[in-house]
Design a protein around this motif. Structure first.
Motif, mmCIF file in Angstrom:
data_model
loop_
_atom_site.group_PDB
_atom_site.id
_atom_site.type_symbol
_atom_site.label_atom_id
_atom_site.label_comp_id
_atom_site.label_asym_id
_atom_site.label_seq_id
_atom_site.Cartn_x
_atom_site.Cartn_y
_atom_site.Cartn_z
ATOM 1 N N ARG A 185 0.848 -1.215 0.000
ATOM 2 C CA ARG A 185 0.000 0.000 0.000
ATOM 3 C C ARG A 185 0.871 1.248 0.000
ATOM 4 N NH1 ARG A 185 -3.451 -3.606 2.268
ATOM 5 N NH2 ARG A 185 -5.239 -3.909 0.889
ATOM 6 N N TYR A 409 -4.261 -6.062 15.289
ATOM 7 C CA TYR A 409 -3.922 -5.284 14.096
ATOM 8 C C TYR A 409 -3.216 -3.991 14.473
ATOM 9 C CZ TYR A 409 -5.669 -7.915 10.131
ATOM 10 O OH TYR A 409 -5.796 -8.842 9.132
ATOM 11 N N ASP A 411 -2.433 -1.695 12.620
ATOM 12 C CA ASP A 411 -2.882 -0.504 11.885
ATOM 13 C C ASP A 411 -4.199 0.041 12.417
ATOM 14 O OD1 ASP A 411 -4.180 -2.809 10.785
ATOM 15 O OD2 ASP A 411 -4.855 -1.561 9.115
ATOM 16 N N TRP A 424 -11.747 0.061 11.417
ATOM 17 C CA TRP A 424 -12.859 -0.837 11.061
ATOM 18 C C TRP A 424 -12.983 -2.012 12.034
ATOM 19 C CZ3 TRP A 424 -11.626 -5.838 10.158
ATOM 20 C CH2 TRP A 424 -10.310 -6.129 9.750
ATOM 21 N N GLU A 460 -2.040 1.430 4.598
ATOM 22 C CA GLU A 460 -2.817 2.434 3.860
ATOM 23 C C GLU A 460 -2.559 3.855 4.369
ATOM 24 O OE1 GLU A 460 -4.043 -0.455 4.901
ATOM 25 O OE2 GLU A 460 -5.603 -1.217 3.574
HETATM 26 C C1 TNX Z 1 -8.152 -6.044 5.697
HETATM 27 S S1 TNX Z 1 -6.557 -8.149 6.923
HETATM 28 C C2 TNX Z 1 -7.261 -6.595 4.801
HETATM 29 C C3 TNX Z 1 -6.221 -5.725 4.211
HETATM 30 C C4 TNX Z 1 -6.358 -4.299 4.641
HETATM 31 C C5 TNX Z 1 -6.664 -4.270 6.121
HETATM 32 C C6 TNX Z 1 -6.689 -2.901 6.689
HETATM 33 C C7 TNX Z 1 -6.680 -8.738 5.554
HETATM 34 C C8 TNX Z 1 -6.315 -10.120 5.421
HETATM 35 N N1 TNX Z 1 -7.146 -7.937 4.580
HETATM 36 O O1 TNX Z 1 -6.283 -5.832 2.804
HETATM 37 O O2 TNX Z 1 -5.164 -3.648 4.377
HETATM 38 O O3 TNX Z 1 -7.918 -4.865 6.311
HETATM 39 O O4 TNX Z 1 -6.803 -2.946 8.071
#
Ligand code: TNX
Length: 529
Positions: A185, A409, A411, A424, A460
């Motif tokens: 990203r 996570y 992020d 999210w 991101e």
């Molecule tokens: C979900 S986690 C995704 C990613 C995104 C992320 C952002 C996962 C296996 N897929 O493509 O970057 O959320 O939090």
């Protein structure tokens, strides 16, 4: 009268000495059991006194174990800048009697396994024993934390360099303890990744998962398909110039990680998250027309053509080259959020990809959605989103890597007011990131089903290493501890004080950390910068 007076001065003198001594030693533990170590060791027993590292101290290994030279040199490199002592490694047939840090391979101490170690500190010496150089390397991280924080400075500092006496016996709870960096990203160069490796190594993590391709960018040179980097690497989220690692650069990263006993797990996400490849290679598309490069943040709109034989020719080349670059056992194939791939296409696609990965001598890791397919017991599922996917994996006999988004996570924002990150999966304050146990989080997933834990950092919203650090710290040490220290030995109330004591190290190392109000931060003014 005379005697009383001199008695009085003697008392004053000794009081003064005691005060001076305690002032000089405030940055070091005088009781080994009170050391603020992260991750918390299995067992710490204190003894009286301390060992002082002096300019005369020798870092020594036995001539029977020349394989210890690199880790001994790593220790010397860690100690040299701040102490100013210029240590080198002594290889000798004779055991030292005093003033030494001895690194030794042993098989006489139970339970240490591949990564465990024993650190025995007396007034005379510090003896580090392990079954493997890897165990010695993990022990060196403990030694760093036993010394005053100023040992992390790259300029000469005052000392003294004391370690409290006693014995630490230590080994990890899980064999896989990792962090993920999304270089797709936003692209991060070789120096940034090396810094990331050093930071995770400090807390005894042993895996770096690199998310090397996604809709927004392709980041690894593949010699049989040069368009992937000629076209697919040239942008990133927000439209910046992107970038990629040449195979030579990537090999350099693999080696840098291996020198720190960290395995790199490369991920090429598929069949979704593939726009960068679809934009680079026309034949990967249904009508042979390449897609446009993408610089937004949406997920789930792209897919490889699962019914086109060309796709598998491409994947054969891709995994052959990737396997050749990967000394570790795993190739990660993504498999998440393939929202525009029909389920009846997705399931056999993952099975065929598993064949290709295995044919190249590697085990497959996939995100939890991949458990819809028939997985071999050698494959691994990474739980991030749906518990039912992960438990289905357990039923199929595969091991699970625990990366629950709402807990692990990196992020996710700490707090609604945090600038960087997404939310999210919720907000993850430092305490929330720490207060969970992989072995009890999901009913039906037990400790024996779990390979380990991994904390992913999707990129991101982050564009440089300082921004990365603000999401990593101070949560990273907690994930490292969850992986290393068994659940029954952990509590937030106790951990938060050890974390608070890391602040001085963060400062000296220039780590840009989020100063969470949940943590009782402790800093002293003792260190000269
Ligand atoms: C979900 S986690 C995704 C990613 C995104 C992320 C952002 C996962 C296996 N897929 O493509 O970057 O959320 O939090």
């Amino acid at each position: 009268m005379k005697t009383t007076l001199s008695g009085f001065t003697a008392i004053l003198k000794s009081l003064f000495l005691m005060l001076a001594f305690s002032a000089a030693t405030t940055t070091m533990a005088t009781d080994l059991a009170k050391s603020a170590l992260i991750p918390k060791p299995v067992s710490v027993k204190s003894a009286a006194g301390f060992f002082e590292i002096k300019s005369s101290t020798v870092i020594q290994i036995s001539d029977q174990h020349p394989e210890l030279v690199p880790v001994a040199q790593y220790l010397a490199n860690q100690l040299n800048p701040a102490t100013g002592y210029n240590f080198s490694v002594k290889v000798s047939a004779e055991a030292p009697v005093a003033d030494a840090i001895l690194l030794e391979i042993t098989d006489t101490i139970g339970k240490l396994g591949q990564e465990g170690y024993q650190l025995h500190i007396t007034k005379e010496m510090a003896r580090i024993s392990a079954n493997t150089p890897e165990g010695i390397f993990r022990a060196i991280q403990t030694v760093r934390q036993l010394l005053p924080a100023s040992i992390e400075s790259n300029k000469q500092q005052k000392g003294p360099w004391n370690m409290a006496a006693g014995t630490i016996t230590d080994y990890p709870s899980y064999t896989y303890r990792g962090a993920m960096l999304d270089v797709a990203r936003h692209f991060f160069g070789v120096e940034d990744v090396k810094r990331f490796i050093d930071l995770i190594a400090m807390y005894k993590m042993n895996v770096l998962h690199l998310h090397l391709a996604d809709d927004q960018g392709w980041r690894i040179e593949i010699k049989s398909w040069p368009a992937l980097t000629e076209i697919g690497s040239t942008t990133q989220v927000g439209g910046g110039k992107g970038g990629y690692y040449t195979q030579e650069e990537y090999k350099g990263l693999v080696q840098y990680a291996a020198d720190r006993f960290i395995t790199i797990v490369p991920e090429i996400d598929m069949p979704g998250h593939t726009n960068a490849a679809l934009a680079s290679i026309p034949e990967l598309n249904p009508d042979n027309i390449p897609t446009k490069l993408y610089t937004g943040m949406k997920v789930g709109f792209s897919t490889l053509q699962t019914n086109k034989e060309f796709t598998y020719q491409f994947l054969n080349d891709l995994f052959r080259e990737l396997a050749a670059l990967t000394p570790g056992p795993y190739l990660h194939v993504g498999g998440d959020e393939s929202h525009v791939t029909k389920k009846e296409d997705y399931i056999p696609f993952i099975e065929r990809v598993q064949e290709i990965v295995n044919a190249n001598g590697k085990q497959m890791i996939g995100w939890d959605e991949t458990t819809q397919s028939a997985l071999k017991p050698s494959s691994v599922a990474q739980y991030w989103s749906k518990a039912e996917n992960a438990t289905r994996g357990v039923e199929k006999g595969v091991k699970i890597i625990m990366s629950p988004a709402a807990k692990a996570y990196l992020d996710m924002k700490y707090h609604p007011k945090t600038k960087l990150g997404l939310h999210w999966a919720g907000y993850i304050e430092v305490d929330a990131g720490y207060k969970w146990d992989p072995a009890t989080l999901v009913p039906g997933i037990k400790k024996e089903n779990i390979l380990g834990i991994e904390a992913p950092l999707w990129s991101e919203t982050v564009t440089n290493i300082r921004e990365i650090e603000s999401l990593l710290f101070p949560r990273l040490p907690g994930y490292a501890e969850i992986g290393w220290t068994t659940g029954s030995q952990r509590s937030w109330e106790e951990y938060k004080h050890r974390l608070g004591e890391q602040a001085e190290r963060f400062k000296i190392m220039g780590i840009n950390y989020y100063p969470s109000v949940k943590v009782p931060w402790k800093t002293t003014k003792q260190v000269q910068h």
